[in-house]
Design an enzyme around this catalytic site. Sequence first.
Site, short mmCIF file in Angstrom:
data_model
loop_
_atom_site.label_atom_id
_atom_site.label_comp_id
_atom_site.label_asym_id
_atom_site.label_seq_id
_atom_site.Cartn_x
_atom_site.Cartn_y
_atom_site.Cartn_z
N ARG A 168 1.02 -1.41 -0.07
CA ARG A 168 0.01 0.07 0.00
C ARG A 168 0.92 1.26 -0.18
O ARG A 168 0.62 2.27 0.69
CB ARG A 168 -0.83 -0.01 1.28
N SER A 242 -10.75 -0.55 3.26
CA SER A 242 -9.92 -0.64 4.50
C SER A 242 -9.41 0.70 4.93
O SER A 242 -9.00 1.39 4.23
CB SER A 242 -8.63 -1.49 4.33
N GLU A 338 -4.89 3.91 6.25
CA GLU A 338 -4.52 3.44 4.66
C GLU A 338 -5.22 4.55 3.71
O GLU A 338 -4.62 4.99 3.03
CB GLU A 338 -5.18 2.09 4.42
N1 EPU Z 1 -10.71 -10.79 10.30
C1 EPU Z 1 -11.51 -10.77 11.29
N2 EPU Z 1 -12.47 -9.83 11.67
C2 EPU Z 1 -12.72 -8.78 10.70
C3 EPU Z 1 -12.22 -8.75 9.41
C4 EPU Z 1 -11.22 -9.63 9.23
O1 EPU Z 1 -11.16 -11.70 12.18
O2 EPU Z 1 -13.66 -7.85 11.08
C5 EPU Z 1 -9.80 -11.63 9.88
C6 EPU Z 1 -10.38 -12.57 8.78
O3 EPU Z 1 -11.09 -13.74 9.41
C7 EPU Z 1 -9.23 -13.23 8.20
C8 EPU Z 1 -8.20 -12.03 8.47
O4 EPU Z 1 -8.71 -11.21 9.26
O5 EPU Z 1 -8.51 -14.14 8.95
C9 EPU Z 1 -7.87 -11.09 6.77
O6 EPU Z 1 -9.14 -10.74 6.42
P1 EPU Z 1 -9.57 -10.43 4.89
O7 EPU Z 1 -9.29 -11.81 4.28
O8 EPU Z 1 -10.95 -9.90 4.82
O9 EPU Z 1 -8.45 -9.36 4.70
P2 EPU Z 1 -7.75 -8.06 5.23
O10 EPU Z 1 -6.61 -8.23 5.70
O11 EPU Z 1 -8.99 -7.60 6.13
C10 EPU Z 1 -6.66 -6.98 3.19
C11 EPU Z 1 -6.81 -5.58 2.29
C12 EPU Z 1 -8.10 -5.43 1.48
C13 EPU Z 1 -8.18 -6.62 0.52
C14 EPU Z 1 -8.10 -8.17 1.27
C15 EPU Z 1 -8.16 -9.20 0.38
C16 EPU Z 1 -5.62 -4.11 3.63
C17 EPU Z 1 -5.29 -3.12 4.41
N3 EPU Z 1 -6.65 -4.67 3.22
O12 EPU Z 1 -8.06 -6.98 3.83
O13 EPU Z 1 -7.93 -4.33 0.67
O14 EPU Z 1 -9.27 -6.63 -0.15
O15 EPU Z 1 -7.01 -8.23 2.20
O16 EPU Z 1 -6.46 -9.33 -0.25
O17 EPU Z 1 -4.57 -4.83 3.27
C18 EPU Z 1 -8.43 -2.19 0.79
O18 EPU Z 1 -7.31 -1.89 0.55
O19 EPU Z 1 -9.28 -1.03 0.78
C19 EPU Z 1 -9.02 -3.47 1.00
C20 EPU Z 1 -10.48 -3.74 0.98
#
Ligand code: EPU
Length: 343
Positions: A168, A242, A338
């Site tokens: 990012r 995010s 972010e």
């Molecule tokens: N999780 C929780 N609770 C929540 C949200 C997530 O426990 O409320 C846990 C999930 O169960 C999972 C882990 O956190 O084990 C990761 O969650 P997720 O796959 O939804 O991905 P993220 O890390 O929350 C990142 C990016 C997203 C992108 C997704 C998929 C960042 C800041 N965000 O989210 O990007 O779509 O991975 O690759 O790196 C964005 O940048 O706006 C964005 C949406």
Amino acid sequence: MTHRIQVQENFDLSKFTTMGVLCKASHFVEVHSIDELKEALNFAHQHILNVLILGGGSNLLFIKDYEGLVIHVDLKGIEVIEEDNSSVTIKAAAGEIWHDLVLMAVSNNWAGIENLSLIPGSVGAAPIQNIGAYGVELKDTFISLEALERSTGKVQTFTKEECKFGYRDSIFKNEAKGNYIITSVQLRLQKNGKPTLEYKALKEYLSEREIDNPSIREVSQAVIAIRQSKLPDPDEIGNTGSFFKNPVISATQFKQLEAEYPTIPSYKISDTHIKVPAGWLIEQAGWKGKRKGDAGVHSKQALVLVNHGNATGEEIWNLAHAIQLSVSEKFNISLTPEVNIIG
Ligand code: EPU
């Protein structure tokens, strides 16, 4: 010089950002060509106005009215500039909608950006934070970009190395911040490319449906379905995806956390550093689905802050601060936004 640009004053910006908070710009202009962009910059120079470049407005939070000229970059056009048996290089203007570019690639069966389906925002904004999702980042297909240097008015080319992409992150968030306006981006896509299927949620989605060798279109459709199930549609509920970055902590700190919270999800960055999902931390701190007035935390993904209707930017920002504080108190981890905060 004949003036084609139309600068509007006291302009309502709420429809130009996906968070949809009420906010006004003292000056606003939409530009459709590089000449108009230069004219807009001249206008700002003559009137001693700050300048803010606005693409799709999907990664911005205004916490107060903006004093200065907001330039909405609306440069359009997508062309194939090079093609051989195995790959195609496309050049897209900064004002194109990112997802439209993805759909064009998918409909041609060109591989490389299907995992980045449905990310809101414009093509020109994509390199600034090196957009990423489901195991793919923009930098994986990126060749170069063109950007107008504000101090000279010259269009310069930046190679992938020169963009200094990170998680990012890019040069445009650091040493080159505010100095350039991205006007176009070049990507190389593969004609017989294999999709990237390592990301857990994506792999699970496909295997649950017994899709063993998914096509580019099937991967795009899977990503769209996963996003729609977790992330709020900005047309229905204001948000900027995010809100925070996923923090990277030391392996030592991670071990201590894991001892206390054995289910903590993580991604290994190196032998010494681990990335943990901010969404998980925020949920554990009790924030998921909470709201303070119209500023809230999304009920299906705690990393996303939402505007339930009439939240102000300041209210969203105050909520973000409260979340940072409680995550810091509970886990000794500081969350960094972010989203670009303007105020
Ligand atoms: N999780 C929780 N609770 C929540 C949200 C997530 O426990 O409320 C846990 C999930 O169960 C999972 C882990 O956190 O084990 C990761 O969650 P997720 O796959 O939804 O991905 P993220 O890390 O929350 C990142 C990016 C997203 C992108 C997704 C998929 C960042 C800041 N965000 O989210 O990007 O779509 O991975 O690759 O790196 C964005 O940048 O706006 C964005 C949406």
